[in-house]
Write a protein that holds these residues in place. Structure first.
Motif, PDB file in Angstrom:
ATOM      1  N   ASP A  43     -24.008  -8.890 -13.417  1.00 12.07           N
ATOM      2  CA  ASP A  43     -23.960  -8.197 -14.690  1.00 12.07           C
ATOM      3  C   ASP A  43     -23.558  -6.740 -14.452  1.00 12.07           C
ATOM      4  O   ASP A  43     -24.323  -5.959 -13.884  1.00 12.07           O
ATOM      5  CB  ASP A  43     -25.342  -8.282 -15.348  1.00 12.07           C
ATOM      6  CG  ASP A  43     -25.452  -7.510 -16.663  1.00 12.07           C
ATOM      7  OD1 ASP A  43     -24.405  -7.086 -17.202  1.00 12.07           O
ATOM      8  OD2 ASP A  43     -26.590  -7.344 -17.148  1.00 12.07           O
ATOM      9  N   ALA A 149     -13.694 -18.896 -16.660  1.00 16.22           N
ATOM     10  CA  ALA A 149     -13.863 -17.778 -17.585  1.00 16.22           C
ATOM     11  C   ALA A 149     -13.895 -18.315 -19.005  1.00 16.22           C
ATOM     12  O   ALA A 149     -13.150 -19.248 -19.338  1.00 16.22           O
ATOM     13  CB  ALA A 149     -12.718 -16.784 -17.427  1.00 16.22           C
ATOM     14  N   PRO A 150     -14.748 -17.772 -19.854  1.00 15.70           N
ATOM     15  CA  PRO A 150     -14.774 -18.218 -21.244  1.00 15.70           C
ATOM     16  C   PRO A 150     -13.414 -18.055 -21.909  1.00 15.70           C
ATOM     17  O   PRO A 150     -12.658 -17.130 -21.581  1.00 15.70           O
ATOM     18  CB  PRO A 150     -15.822 -17.299 -21.883  1.00 15.70           C
ATOM     19  CG  PRO A 150     -16.682 -16.852 -20.751  1.00 15.70           C
ATOM     20  CD  PRO A 150     -15.771 -16.750 -19.579  1.00 15.70           C
ATOM     21  N   ALA A 153     -11.434 -14.612 -22.798  1.00 10.04           N
ATOM     22  CA  ALA A 153     -11.865 -13.461 -22.006  1.00 10.04           C
ATOM     23  C   ALA A 153     -10.687 -12.880 -21.232  1.00 10.04           C
ATOM     24  O   ALA A 153      -9.839 -13.620 -20.722  1.00 10.04           O
ATOM     25  CB  ALA A 153     -12.970 -13.862 -21.033  1.00 10.04           C
ATOM     26  N   LEU A 164     -14.555 -10.015 -15.547  1.00  4.86           N
ATOM     27  CA  LEU A 164     -14.314 -10.525 -16.886  1.00  4.86           C
ATOM     28  C   LEU A 164     -14.705  -9.479 -17.911  1.00  4.86           C
ATOM     29  O   LEU A 164     -15.763  -8.849 -17.800  1.00  4.86           O
ATOM     30  CB  LEU A 164     -15.136 -11.792 -17.135  1.00  4.86           C
ATOM     31  CG  LEU A 164     -15.115 -12.897 -16.080  1.00  4.86           C
ATOM     32  CD1 LEU A 164     -15.947 -14.077 -16.552  1.00  4.86           C
ATOM     33  CD2 LEU A 164     -13.695 -13.320 -15.758  1.00  4.86           C
ATOM     34  N   LEU A 166     -15.941  -9.539 -21.374  1.00  9.84           N
ATOM     35  CA  LEU A 166     -16.499 -10.470 -22.348  1.00  9.84           C
ATOM     36  C   LEU A 166     -16.958  -9.737 -23.597  1.00  9.84           C
ATOM     37  O   LEU A 166     -17.458  -8.608 -23.499  1.00  9.84           O
ATOM     38  CB  LEU A 166     -17.724 -11.175 -21.756  1.00  9.84           C
ATOM     39  CG  LEU A 166     -17.575 -12.066 -20.538  1.00  9.84           C
ATOM     40  CD1 LEU A 166     -18.949 -12.603 -20.143  1.00  9.84           C
ATOM     41  CD2 LEU A 166     -16.623 -13.202 -20.833  1.00  9.84           C
ATOM     42  N   ASP A 170     -21.524 -12.223 -26.325  1.00  8.60           N
ATOM     43  CA  ASP A 170     -21.495 -13.494 -25.594  1.00  8.60           C
ATOM     44  C   ASP A 170     -22.156 -13.407 -24.229  1.00  8.60           C
ATOM     45  O   ASP A 170     -22.152 -14.387 -23.471  1.00  8.60           O
ATOM     46  CB  ASP A 170     -20.044 -13.959 -25.406  1.00  8.60           C
ATOM     47  CG  ASP A 170     -19.361 -14.280 -26.724  1.00  8.60           C
ATOM     48  OD1 ASP A 170     -20.057 -14.424 -27.742  1.00  8.60           O
ATOM     49  OD2 ASP A 170     -18.113 -14.372 -26.724  1.00  8.60           O
ATOM     50  N   LEU A 171     -22.726 -12.253 -23.896  1.00  6.68           N
ATOM     51  CA  LEU A 171     -23.247 -12.038 -22.550  1.00  6.68           C
ATOM     52  C   LEU A 171     -24.374 -13.014 -22.215  1.00  6.68           C
ATOM     53  O   LEU A 171     -24.390 -13.620 -21.136  1.00  6.68           O
ATOM     54  CB  LEU A 171     -23.727 -10.590 -22.411  1.00  6.68           C
ATOM     55  CG  LEU A 171     -24.080 -10.074 -21.022  1.00  6.68           C
ATOM     56  CD1 LEU A 171     -22.920 -10.252 -20.055  1.00  6.68           C
ATOM     57  CD2 LEU A 171     -24.488  -8.605 -21.095  1.00  6.68           C
ATOM     58  N   SER A 173     -25.115 -15.987 -23.607  1.00  6.92           N
ATOM     59  CA  SER A 173     -24.668 -17.375 -23.539  1.00  6.92           C
ATOM     60  C   SER A 173     -23.859 -17.624 -22.270  1.00  6.92           C
ATOM     61  O   SER A 173     -23.936 -18.705 -21.671  1.00  6.92           O
ATOM     62  CB  SER A 173     -23.841 -17.726 -24.778  1.00  6.92           C
ATOM     63  OG  SER A 173     -22.680 -16.900 -24.880  1.00  6.92           O
ATOM     64  N   PHE A 174     -23.097 -16.618 -21.816  1.00  7.15           N
ATOM     65  CA  PHE A 174     -22.380 -16.739 -20.536  1.00  7.15           C
ATOM     66  C   PHE A 174     -23.370 -16.894 -19.390  1.00  7.15           C
ATOM     67  O   PHE A 174     -23.208 -17.759 -18.523  1.00  7.15           O
ATOM     68  CB  PHE A 174     -21.496 -15.515 -20.315  1.00  7.15           C
ATOM     69  CG  PHE A 174     -20.868 -15.455 -18.952  1.00  7.15           C
ATOM     70  CD1 PHE A 174     -19.694 -16.138 -18.688  1.00  7.15           C
ATOM     71  CD2 PHE A 174     -21.462 -14.732 -17.930  1.00  7.15           C
ATOM     72  CE1 PHE A 174     -19.118 -16.107 -17.426  1.00  7.15           C
ATOM     73  CE2 PHE A 174     -20.887 -14.688 -16.665  1.00  7.15           C
ATOM     74  CZ  PHE A 174     -19.718 -15.377 -16.415  1.00  7.15           C
ATOM     75  N   SER A 178     -23.803 -19.803 -16.259  1.00  2.00           N
ATOM     76  CA  SER A 178     -23.037 -19.284 -15.120  1.00  2.00           C
ATOM     77  C   SER A 178     -23.898 -18.852 -13.949  1.00  2.00           C
ATOM     78  O   SER A 178     -23.381 -18.299 -12.989  1.00  2.00           O
ATOM     79  CB  SER A 178     -22.175 -18.090 -15.568  1.00  2.00           C
ATOM     80  OG  SER A 178     -21.331 -18.446 -16.633  1.00  2.00           O
TER      81      SER A 178
END
Length: 321
Positions: A43, A149-150, A153, A164, A166, A170-171, A173-174, A178
């Motif tokens: 992150d 990658a979503p 993105a 990425l 993003l 969406d952080l 849910s990623f 992941s």
């Protein structure tokens, strides 16, 4: 900006320039090994995100940056600096263009000054500059990761992994699909191992690109004029930089690591000797043990035993003297 991923199990908040994201999630070495093996994610949502759009974006950025970007292909990652008039490093940008917009992530908190400078240089060019930090978060996937990658993105792919961009919404849910997460301490340890300098840690108010080995990776020597180019050309053609980046293997028997700014001296002169440089980043590596980067005077012998604060250190050359 505090990351929502600090709510994940085991998350311990980062400090200093990495405040706002997790330093680790309870097991620093496991997290490092996962990244080294190509799994997990980091992150980096505390980093600033800046975009430049418009028909003239690449030709305009080419005039301002140390890198050759006027013909940057869509999807190709690069990095660049903005220098002071005297050639000192002021900003570092990690860039990719998606064909319509140039995206860059930068050190946390530096995007305001960067945007102010870019806005002052717009003149008549057809460009639009925006701070997208509140909308987009940076997440790092390590080299070798098979994670997808979503959709939608923006991806910046380098030899060290993929960055990425993003949507910040969406952080979470990623992260849910992941894992496992790795903290910035694991990411930083691998950065130090890779001899990759970071603005604000390996740099101070007088750092020039040659000292950090950034010629080629972030500075293109065959491009047109940009602010600070005279210093770059003079050092390249006529001289040597006053300092050089080194990699240090630290004595593993010490409990604490020398911090940023700790003096580096010749071991033969002891802890009271004349400082010849300073530690820029130190880390605990899952295989190498305690390691560090440091900036020392160019004339320090490459085979000299050193001490970082009070810790014995053996050096490896990163930038040739």
């Amino acid at each position: 900006m505090k990351s929502p991923l600090l709510s994940l199990p085991g998350a311990v908040p980062g400090e200093g320039p990495d405040e706002g994201v997790a330093a680790h999630y309870g097991d620093l070495f496991r997290e490092q090994r996962a990244l080294a093996d190509g799994s997990g994610f980091v992150d980096l949502s505390h980093r600033g995100v800046v975009t430049v759009s418009g028909a003239d974006r690449l030709s305009w950025l080419h005039l301002l940056l140390t890198q050759h970007v006027s013909e940057l292909p869509a999807g190709q990652a690069t990095e660049a600096l903005i220098l002071s008039p005297h050639g000192h490093i002021e900003h570092a940008l990690y860039i990719v263009d998606d064909g319509e917009t140039t995206w860059a992530h930068v050190e946390p908190g530096t995007q305001g000054d960067l945007l102010a400078y870019l806005e002052s240089m717009k003149f008549f060019y057809r460009v639009e500059i925006a701070d997208r930090t509140e909308e987009f978060a940076v997440v790092h996937l390590p080299a070798g990761s098979i994670a997808e990658a979503p959709k939608g993105a923006v991806v910046r792919e380098t030899p060290y992994g993929r960055d990425l961009f993003l949507p910040r919404a969406d952080l979470e849910s990623f992260a849910a699909v992941s894992g496992p997460p790795a903290g910035v301490l694991a990411y930083e340890a691998l950065r130090v191992e890779g001899h990759r300098p970071r603005l604000g840690l390996e740099t101070d108010h007088r750092t020039i690109p040659h000292e950090l080995g950034l010629i080629g990776s972030a500075v293109h020597l065959q491009k047109g004029c940009y602010r600070g180019q005279e210093t770059v050309a003079r050092v390249e053609n006529l001289g040597k930089p006053p300092r050089r980046l080194v990699f240090l293997h630290l004595d593993g028997s010490e409990v604490t690591l020398p911090g940023h700014g700790a003096p580096v001296r010749l071991a033969s002169e002891g802890a009271e000797g004349r400082p010849l440089g300073f530690v820029t980043t130190s880390a605990r590596h899952h295989e190498l043990g305690p390691i560090a980067l440091a900036l020392v005077k160019r004339n320090v012998p490459v085979d000299a035993a050193l001490i970082a604060d009070t810790t014995a250190a053996a050096q490896e050359v990163v930038v040739e003297p």
